[in-house]
Design a protein around this motif. Structure first.
Motif, PDB file in Angstrom:
ATOM      1  N   CYS A  55       0.914  -1.120  -0.006  1.00 43.15           N
ATOM      2  CA  CYS A  55       0.162  -0.045   0.053  1.00 43.15           C
ATOM      3  C   CYS A  55       0.897   1.190   0.042  1.00 43.15           C
ATOM      4  O   CYS A  55       2.076   1.176   0.481  1.00 43.15           O
ATOM      5  CB  CYS A  55      -0.839  -0.036   1.230  1.00 43.15           C
ATOM      6  SG  CYS A  55      -1.598   1.364   1.644  1.00 43.15           S
ATOM      7  N   SER A  57       0.975   3.721   1.995  1.00 45.90           N
ATOM      8  CA  SER A  57       1.347   4.016   3.303  1.00 45.90           C
ATOM      9  C   SER A  57       2.868   3.338   3.751  1.00 45.90           C
ATOM     10  O   SER A  57       3.672   3.947   4.319  1.00 45.90           O
ATOM     11  CB  SER A  57       0.462   3.821   4.207  1.00 45.90           C
ATOM     12  OG  SER A  57      -0.635   4.522   3.995  1.00 45.90           O
ATOM     13  N   HIS A  77       0.815  -3.732   5.979  1.00 42.72           N
ATOM     14  CA  HIS A  77      -0.423  -3.682   6.757  1.00 42.72           C
ATOM     15  C   HIS A  77      -1.669  -4.028   5.736  1.00 42.72           C
ATOM     16  O   HIS A  77      -2.753  -3.729   6.341  1.00 42.72           O
ATOM     17  CB  HIS A  77      -0.530  -2.293   7.392  1.00 42.72           C
ATOM     18  CG  HIS A  77      -0.683  -1.304   6.210  1.00 42.72           C
ATOM     19  ND1 HIS A  77       0.208  -0.633   5.464  1.00 42.72           N
ATOM     20  CD2 HIS A  77      -1.920  -0.464   5.673  1.00 42.72           C
ATOM     21  CE1 HIS A  77      -0.145   0.141   4.579  1.00 42.72           C
ATOM     22  NE2 HIS A  77      -1.327   0.301   4.855  1.00 42.72           N
ATOM     23  N   CYS A 186      -6.763  -3.079   3.705  1.00 45.91           N
ATOM     24  CA  CYS A 186      -6.579  -1.541   3.794  1.00 45.91           C
ATOM     25  C   CYS A 186      -7.093  -0.839   2.390  1.00 45.91           C
ATOM     26  O   CYS A 186      -8.178  -0.133   2.711  1.00 45.91           O
ATOM     27  CB  CYS A 186      -4.921  -1.198   3.564  1.00 45.91           C
ATOM     28  SG  CYS A 186      -4.946   0.498   4.078  1.00 45.91           S
TER      29      CYS A 186
END
Ligand code: CXF
Ligand code: ZN
Length: 389
Positions: A55, A57, A77, A186
């Motif tokens: 992702c 992030s 994550h 996510c």
């Protein structure tokens, strides 16, 4: 015979030695290492990761040189896994359950979790911490020299095994293809949820999406599911329109070639006074101002999803706010309550309404994680799923 991993005595649980991709220094390739993963403490579960996706992030925190950055850390994550063992007081899942980790907690018990109006758990409030959520200054990871490896976003999925608080896992049906289900851990949940839960987009609405990365495309998917009739994509990269069309984007504005107009002026003209819903998916406060400037007076909502630099502020003219009655909202994890809303989205995937397949542009081996980072950095992938083992 009683299985002491799923009930009764947890004291026999041992650390697990496994492979992880460790981020030792900002911006440097991750290092594939053998690490030790401690047993779960009370209210925690240890899971074996089946696959993990990248992702944006992860990239943000991989590059970041200043706090809340800290190293060495196990990033990742967005994932799916199987419960390997459970700590004391865990009754919600048992060994062998398939689970999605989520960076936001859903304790189910606090005033916010009990309210349908919020997904911001106050028992385990969201923060970017290097520790386990319920135990400050406590990690379950060590390297083979006995040094602590920090956690990331309550998940740390770039490891064959990880430990999570039970408030951060959602039990799901094990028959759902893992490479698709993991997207709801996510990115897709964040975007689809922002349209569905935070904005509550209605049939026939006009939606504008600033930034057509994976989150912007997931907002488009959510807006399409909610029946929006116009979905206008804004980006500086013209190739994003072709990609966007697969996600239901109906019109495209290249904000680099708006001549001498602001992009909000162009949108206000296109929509005859502003869109019903604007989503900022880049993480730029000036773009939030633009989005706010082109949502319709009276009922327009602007939703921010993008992550800006620490300390950035949004500047709005106070009489504009007073006179125009618009709403500005932030949305973490799409406003979704992980434990109740993820299963609903998975149902909609199984009934072929929610389209997840189009998000997965690459599938690779976990060992090739640094190549996957490069793909995401170069903007060459939407989602790259990494398979363990
Ligand atoms: C982000 C949201 C803002 C803080 C870090 C995590 N979401 C997921 O990628
Ligand atoms: Zn994410």
């Amino acid at each position: 015979m009683e299985n002491n991993k799923s009930s009764g005595d947890k004291s026999s649980l041992k650390p697990i030695r496994c492979k992880a991709a460790v981020c030792r220094k900002a911006g440097e390739p991750l290092v594939m290492e053998e690490i030790l993963v401690a047993p779960p403490q009370p209210h925690e579960v240890r899971i074996r990761i089946i696959c993990t996706a990248l992702c944006h992030s992860d990239i943000t925190f991989w590059k970041l040189q200043v706090p809340p950055a800290c190293f060495p850390r196990i990033l990742g994550h967005e994932a799916i896994g199987v419960v390997e063992s459970v700590g004391e007081s865990v009754t919600e899942v048992v060994v062998g359950d398939t689970v999605l980790p989520t960076f936001m907690a859903d304790c189910g018990d606090c005033v916010d979790c009990k309210s349908p109006k919020s997904n911001l758990c106050s028992r385990l409030p969201f923060k970017v911490s290097p520790w386990m959520p319920r135990y400050e200054n406590s990690s379950r990871f060590t390297d083979l020299n006995g040094n602590t490896l920090f956690h990331f976003l309550n998940v740390s999925s770039f490891s064959e095994y990880t430990v999570l608080d039970v408030a951060h896992v959602v039990k799901i049906d094990s028959s759902i293809p893992p490479s698709r289900a993991c997207l709801l851990s996510c990115g897709v949940s964040t975007g689809v949820g922002a349209a569905w839960k935070t904005a509550q987009v209605e049939q026939g609405s006009t939606v504008v999406i600033f930034g057509l990365g994976s989150i912007g495309l997931a907002v488009a998917e959510g807006a399409r599911l909610c029946g929006a009739s116009r979905i206008i994509g804004v980006d500086i990269n013209p190739t994003k329109f072709e990609v966007g069309q697969k996600f239901g984007i109906t019109e495209f504005v290249n904000s680099m070639t708006c001549e001498n107009k602001r992009v909000s002026e162009v949108i206000n003209e296109m929509t005859g006074g502003g869109a019903d819903y604007c989503f900022e998916c880049v993480g730029s406060s000036s773009l939030v101002q633009e989005a706010y400037a082109c949502c319709r007076k009276g009922w327009g909502k602007t939703i921010t999803l993008g992550v800006d630099k620490p300390g950035s502020e949004i500047c709005l003219n106070s009489s504009d706010v007073l006179h125009n009655g618009k709403t500005l909202m932030g949305s973490l994890f799409g406003g979704l309550k992980a434990k109740s809303h993820i299963p609903l989205l998975l149902k909609r995937y199984m009934s072929k309404e929610l389209e997840l397949d189009k998000f997965v542009t690459h599938e690779m081996k976990f060992e090739d994680i640094n190549d996957a980072f490069q793909l995401l950095l170069d903007g060459r992938c939407i989602r790259c799923v990494l398979w363990m083992g």
